[in-house]
Design a protein around this motif. Structure first.
Motif, PDB file in Angstrom:
ATOM      1  N   GLY A   1       0.833  -1.183   0.000  1.00  0.00           N
ATOM      2  CA  GLY A   1       0.000   0.000   0.000  1.00  0.00           C
ATOM      3  C   GLY A   1       0.874   1.242   0.000  1.00  0.00           C
ATOM      4  N   ILE A   2       0.279   2.397  -0.320  1.00  0.00           N
ATOM      5  CA  ILE A   2       1.083   3.624  -0.411  1.00  0.00           C
ATOM      6  C   ILE A   2       0.559   4.686   0.540  1.00  0.00           C
ATOM      7  N   VAL A   3       1.441   5.630   0.866  1.00  0.00           N
ATOM      8  CA  VAL A   3       1.106   6.747   1.746  1.00  0.00           C
ATOM      9  C   VAL A   3       0.277   7.757   0.960  1.00  0.00           C
ATOM     10  N   LEU A   4      -0.923   8.062   1.475  1.00  0.00           N
ATOM     11  CA  LEU A   4      -1.799   9.046   0.846  1.00  0.00           C
ATOM     12  C   LEU A   4      -1.614  10.429   1.463  1.00  0.00           C
ATOM     13  N   ALA A   5      -1.269  10.470   2.740  1.00  0.00           N
ATOM     14  CA  ALA A   5      -1.047  11.736   3.452  1.00  0.00           C
ATOM     15  C   ALA A   5      -0.276  11.439   4.723  1.00  0.00           C
ATOM     16  N   LYS A   6       0.356  12.482   5.265  1.00  0.00           N
ATOM     17  CA  LYS A   6       1.129  12.291   6.489  1.00  0.00           C
ATOM     18  C   LYS A   6       1.042  13.544   7.344  1.00  0.00           C
ATOM     19  N   SER A   7       1.253  13.361   8.665  1.00  0.00           N
ATOM     20  CA  SER A   7       1.254  14.489   9.590  1.00  0.00           C
ATOM     21  C   SER A   7       2.578  15.235   9.489  1.00  0.00           C
ATOM     22  N   GLU A   8       2.640  16.401  10.144  1.00  0.00           N
ATOM     23  CA  GLU A   8       3.861  17.202  10.114  1.00  0.00           C
ATOM     24  C   GLU A   8       5.041  16.446  10.713  1.00  0.00           C
ATOM     25  N   LEU A   9       4.806  15.723  11.824  1.00  0.00           N
ATOM     26  CA  LEU A   9       5.893  14.971  12.451  1.00  0.00           C
ATOM     27  C   LEU A   9       6.397  13.862  11.526  1.00  0.00           C
TER      28      LEU A   9
END
Length: 413
Positions: free
Chosen positions: A42-50
């Protein structure tokens, strides 16, 4: 056009921010929203600032993200909630102007030129919107303020999160021209590569390039890029609810794992064209051509198109044209990660068609009746109530609904 006041509001880490609102235990932690969380591909769709600071990037495979950030918390997407918060954001923007044009789920342009006498300068309006979003929704936005849409979008990217950036006549050259040319809207990987091969590295380099050269390199799009780089963009912000004339009907998806064979891509195309055929029937349109976009797993892409022998609404005929393009142009140097099929050159379905005396029109009419019947059954009882046997099994398409989310907005001139 320099007397306009345009804002571009971009919700910071939108998917991840919504997930942290839904689950307060995630706040202050490295979080990534990933498709197919049970699969390493699976792939990263979004991430937090940290997570971003730790090196997690959108589009990375899940396992790569975990390598970059060992303590990463991975959560599945909840698109219904993202759509809800997207609507709430737009409702806040509409308090200031009815000229609110979405660009994706988490970004909007606002033309507040006519609102400045009521609410103050563009910067004051942007600050008020920024604080209101934070207070009422619990998420943050970064807002660019400028005299056109292109620069407003660049401004919203300059300072994140939770910030306002103003680009006006007094400072835009010194702030924008040193930026890498790849940051300009509509300058993708391929265009960036071609520009850098010609020693055009920054937006300032692009602005100072002879438009005749750019036109010889990119056709009319080259002139458009020169206009953008020189601050001459005059495109309008369209009013809320504006629906552009339908010029194409497309459907694409990022697959849950890499595809390695024509047959795997064919099944994805056939599944995608079921929706394309349904929408063409809804719009009472037929396609005279088909465009195929293939993206490799390293994010390079291929796009080609062809004409159909007859205008068509048939999912099978559209998918077959996509397969012809795939087999002719894609040479499998790398596996495929994303597929998009688009019906183009649309015409009204009632337009008369010149028949081919050597074609089997009776067979085409029978297929059309069958596909109309299938479409009716799927409309009444669900998309999986009836489908081709070849589409049974794992199509390597994520089941989280991401491909069913309508992503609004392209620029209108």
């Amino acid at each position: 056009m320099r007397n306009r006041c345009i804002l571009h509001s971009d919700a910071n880490c939108f998917y991840a921010s919504v997930e942290m609102l839904l689950n307060p235990e995630l706040r202050g932690k490295a979080v990534a929203v990933c498709g197919s969380t049970e699969e390493r591909h699976g792939i990263v769709l979004a991430k937090s600032e940290l997570a971003k600071k730790a090196g997690v990037k959108t589009g990375q495979a899940n396992w790569e993200a975990r390598q970059a950030c060992p303590g990463l918390i991975v959560v599945p997407p909840h698109y219904d909630q993202y759509c809800k918060f997207s609507r709430l954001l737009r409702n806040i923007y509409l308090r200031y102007t009815n000229l609110v044009e979405p660009y994706g789920m988490d970004e909007c342009w606002l033309d507040v030129t006519g609102s400045t006498q009521l609410y103050g300068s563009g910067e004051q309006i942007a600050e008020e919107i920024r604080q209101t979003v934070k207070d009422e929704l619990g998420i943050t936005v970064s807002i660019g303020v400028s005299f056109n849409k292109i620069f407003a979008k660049l401004g919203s990217d300059m300072k994140k999160p939770d910030a306002v950036t103003v680009l006006d006549d007094s400072n835009w050259r010194e702030r924008i021209w040193p930026i890498p040319v790849s940051e300009l809207l509509y300058v993708g990987r391929s265009t960036t590569r071609k520009l850098m091969e010609r020693c055009v590295y920054t937006i300032g380099d692009l602005a100072k390039t002879d438009p005749a050269y750019l036109t010889s390199w990119f056709g009319k799009n080259g002139m458009g890029l020169w206009i953008f780089a020189n601050g001459e963009d005059g495109s309008r912000v369209m009013p809320d609810g504006y629906e552009a004339p339908i010029k194409s009907v497309g459907h694409g998806i990022t697959c849950s794992c890499d595809l390695y064979k024509n047959e795997e891509v064919w099944k994805v195309m056939l599944e995608l064209t079921q929706d394309i055929g349904h929408r063409l029937r809804e719009y009472h349109l037929c396609a005279k051509g088909v465009k195929l976009y293939i993206r490799e797993n390293e994010l390079d892409g291929m796009m080609h198109q062809m004409q159909l022998p007859y205008p068509s609404q048939s999912p099978m005929e559209i998918a077959q044209a996509g397969r012809v393009l795939l087999e002719k142009w894609y040479h499998w140097q790398k596996p495929v990660r994303a597929v998009c099929v688009t019906a183009i050159n649309l015409v009204p379905e009632e337009r008369p068609v010149q028949l081919d005396m050597f074609g089997d029109e009776n067979a085409r009419m029978k297929r059309q009746k069958l596909e109309n019947c299938v479409d009716e059954i799927r409309s009444r009882f669900g998309k999986r109530s009836i489908y081709a046997a070849s589409l049974m099994g794992d199509l390597h398409m994520p089941g989280d609904g991401r491909h069913e989310v309508t992503m609004p907005g392209m620029m209108y001139t």
